[in-house]
Scaffold this motif. Structure first.
Motif, mmCIF file in Angstrom:
data_model
loop_
_atom_site.group_PDB
_atom_site.id
_atom_site.type_symbol
_atom_site.label_atom_id
_atom_site.label_comp_id
_atom_site.label_asym_id
_atom_site.label_seq_id
_atom_site.Cartn_x
_atom_site.Cartn_y
_atom_site.Cartn_z
ATOM 1 N N GLN A 1 0.656 -15.633 5.043
ATOM 2 C CA GLN A 1 1.718 -15.113 4.174
ATOM 3 C C GLN A 1 2.671 -14.276 5.022
ATOM 4 O OE1 GLN A 1 0.485 -13.038 0.473
ATOM 5 N NE2 GLN A 1 1.857 -11.392 1.106
ATOM 6 N N GLY A 2 3.940 -14.263 4.627
ATOM 7 C CA GLY A 2 4.929 -13.476 5.361
ATOM 8 C C GLY A 2 5.566 -14.237 6.504
ATOM 9 N N HIS A 3 5.631 -15.556 6.367
ATOM 10 C CA HIS A 3 6.203 -16.399 7.431
ATOM 11 C C HIS A 3 7.623 -15.963 7.800
ATOM 12 C CE1 HIS A 3 2.865 -19.296 7.195
ATOM 13 N NE2 HIS A 3 2.907 -19.079 5.885
#
Length: 194
Positions: free
Chosen positions: A106-108
């Motif tokens: 998550q948080g690409h």
């Protein structure tokens, strides 16, 4: 995400290095959290390990945190990179596990902004790369993994683990050949062995 209990970090260092694989490294940011699965680690057995910064019981300002309680952050600079380690071993036994590579979950978008122009699999497939990608700096030296903004949460079970020699420690005698590097089999984010 359920943060790992302090007792998790109290297992022997080689066991901890294996057990960290599949767990989630969480970096909290006001703009959004980055979550990444740990896919590669390296164990360093302190006073008896010629490759460890604390070999022979070397106690300096740099290594001091390793003499304390397990479950804390040991960061250090190598060239222009910050490297992230998990303090392990009983108090007074300066051991640690290097986090070598992670797989973004998550948080690409935050990772891409921290590592502009870098191909996906090259963003976090090394210890200096992953700290840049997650915004981990020397400011976290001594930080407890029980607190924000950096912690480790329960991740995936059943990761298939392989072991091999550690990387990038050529001048450490027989210690360079110890099979203390652990990684998830066939994960494309594992660092490249040269």
């Amino acid at each position: 995400m359920k943060r790992l209990e302090l007792a998790f970090y109290e297992q022997p260092t080689l066991d901890l290095a294996r057990a960290l694989l599949g767990q989630y490294l969480v970096r909290r940011h006001p703009e959004g959290d980055i979550i990444a699965k740990i896919v590669e680690t390296e164990a360093y057995l302190g006073a008896i390990d010629r490759a460890a910064h604390s070999f022979g019981g070397r106690r300096t300002k740099r290594t001091e945190v390793m003499f304390g309680k397990p479950g804390h952050v040991y960061t250090y600079q190598m060239h222009t990179h910050t490297l992230l380690n998990v303090v392990s071993g009983p108090v007074g036994t300066p051991e640690a596990v290097l986090i070598r590579a992670v797989e973004p979950i998550q948080g690409h978008e935050w990772i891409a902004s921290n590592r502009p122009g870098v191909k996906r699999y090259d963003q976090t497939n090394g210890p200096g790369k992953l700290t840049k990608a997650l915004g981990i700096t020397m400011d976290l030296y001594g930080h407890s993994f029980q607190q924000d903004p950096l912690y480790i949460a329960e991740g995936e079970a059943g990761v298939v683990i392989e072991a091999g020699p550690r990387i990038g420690i050529p001048n450490t005698g027989e210690a360079r050949d110890y099979p203390y590097r652990f990684f998830e089999r066939d994960n494309p984010y594992v660092s490249k062995f040269r």
